[in-house]
Design an enzyme around this catalytic site. Sequence first.
Site, PDB file in Angstrom:
ATOM      1  N   LYS A  25       0.843  -1.195   0.000  1.00 18.07           N
ATOM      2  CA  LYS A  25       0.000   0.000   0.000  1.00 18.07           C
ATOM      3  C   LYS A  25       0.875   1.241   0.000  1.00 18.07           C
ATOM      4  CE  LYS A  25      -4.415  -1.149   0.208  1.00 18.07           C
ATOM      5  NZ  LYS A  25      -5.424  -0.652  -0.712  1.00 18.07           N
ATOM      6  N   ASP A  26       0.458   2.258  -0.726  1.00 15.28           N
ATOM      7  CA  ASP A  26       1.203   3.502  -0.780  1.00 15.28           C
ATOM      8  C   ASP A  26       1.200   4.158   0.599  1.00 15.28           C
ATOM      9  OD1 ASP A  26       2.677   5.529  -1.791  1.00 15.28           O
ATOM     10  OD2 ASP A  26       1.084   6.433  -2.974  1.00 15.28           O
ATOM     11  N   CYS A  27       2.120   5.075   0.798  1.00 18.21           N
ATOM     12  CA  CYS A  27       2.267   5.715   2.107  1.00 18.21           C
ATOM     13  C   CYS A  27       0.949   6.343   2.570  1.00 18.21           C
ATOM     14  CB  CYS A  27       3.358   6.765   2.051  1.00 18.21           C
ATOM     15  SG  CYS A  27       4.994   6.064   1.756  1.00 18.21           S
ATOM     16  N   ALA A  29      -1.899   5.142   2.857  1.00 16.52           N
ATOM     17  CA  ALA A  29      -3.109   4.755   2.137  1.00 16.52           C
ATOM     18  C   ALA A  29      -4.143   4.126   3.065  1.00 16.52           C
ATOM     19  CB  ALA A  29      -2.761   3.797   0.997  1.00 16.52           C
TER      20      ALA A  29
END
Length: 509
Positions: A25-27, A29
């Site tokens: 998962k992106d930062c 998210a």
Amino acid sequence: MKSMGCLRVLCKISCRKLELIGALKDCDAVATIFEYQHFVKTREDAVADALKSGMDINCGSFLVRNTESAVKQGKVGEEDIDRALLNLFSVQLRLGIFDGDPRKGQFGKLGPKDVCKSEHRKLALEAARQGIVLLKNEDNFLPFREDVVSSLAVVGPHARNISNMLGSYTGIPCSPKSLFEELQAYVQMTSHAAGCQDIPCNASDAFHEAILAAKNANYVIVVVGLDLTQETEDLDRVSLLLPGKQMDLVSSIAAASKNPIVLVLTGGGPLDVSFAQNDPRIASILWIGYPGEAGGKALAEIIFGDVNPGGRLPVTWYTESFTKVPMNNMNMRADPSHGYPGRTYRFYTGDRVYGYGHGLSYTNFHYKFLSAPPKLTLLKSSRANIYRNRVLRDAEGLASLDIAEIEESCDSLKFRVQISVTNVGDMKGSHVVILFSRAPRLIQGTPQKQLIGFDRVHTFPNTSIETSILVDPCDHFSVVNESGKRMLVGGGHVLMLGDLEHIVSVELN
């Protein structure tokens, strides 16, 4: 917890056979699910939803702070954590992290000294060469000949700014040179005028200097477009036009130049440059994106013919009218009854400046299908009766079949398209072969076309080269219906290779 047992088990498995890859998962998210989107009511619910949806690792501290309480509340089970750890340890095993002292491993001695090695700089240059796209080249205006270009003016605020070539999330470049410096290496009498004080270009005060430089030069290259003041991760554009008065600058230079000009566009997003596309005073247009540390050299090589451009646009370039489409309407398919044009090359029906996959060369290519089946028939099996009962037919008798019902037969339908590519010009160069498919319009919302695959081939004048692209009919010939089911559609499917077409008839009994 038994999760630590995953590591012991995985250590007994051959890393070569591991195919699991951790989902990242992106930062922030996961935090966004709760804090900004309000998709869930608690932090623990956000953790549970993310893990149960297949996430393995989260960039940030949200899971560190909230997973334990999610477990205590019974929203996350031990099996959810085991699954994530299994994937993460699999990747770490493949990297050799548990193979002893990492400093003695394959990558243990890598450091800053390795970044600027010659092979890495060559790779940066080759990436820039392959990424530059020739959008327009009237009457083969490019490439320039050094013996013809006695003087050159390079206009634009980008031309001497190295940082504009790098984009975001970049490291420190290795001995970079600006676009201007690399062009000057080909033509000693090269001048520069910014024309605009900066990329936003809100004033025309410096136009006169740029116009004078254009009048005094034999040929002119104008470099305009975008940089990180116009587009970043947290900065959306509100227009597809060139920023500020850049368009006025380009037109003013084109009017002042002795010869047609070359327009170079920077930036990561599409631009509506219809004015330049239709202006005969602008003979050639190149898009360089954010070409990196070697972008200046790659551009100069292409403009002066040492390298033949072979890049293709990775996105559709829409006209400015597309900005009127509501951002919160994320339907892919067009809806003419509501004036909605759809999105992406697969469904968009509106005007476009340049299409997905567009890109010119200094030479010409001829395609030929060497091998492609005229017909595919679904093989009978022990489930033939189930297939037959679940085949759907429209009023004209055309059939479609749920992919989920025939998964075991999909491999037997795969085939390779053998393609011959002939360079019929007088210049060598690489070329990207792109194969699309077009399905029968049996199902509402069928894409106009969809990508099957592509390959870059390296060609020589008056010489042919062969390549092949794998076609998976269950994927490339299928269409998602209104119920969200992926259907294999019977009838004639068109393979499209440039202007060349080949029909594959799919029979569903």
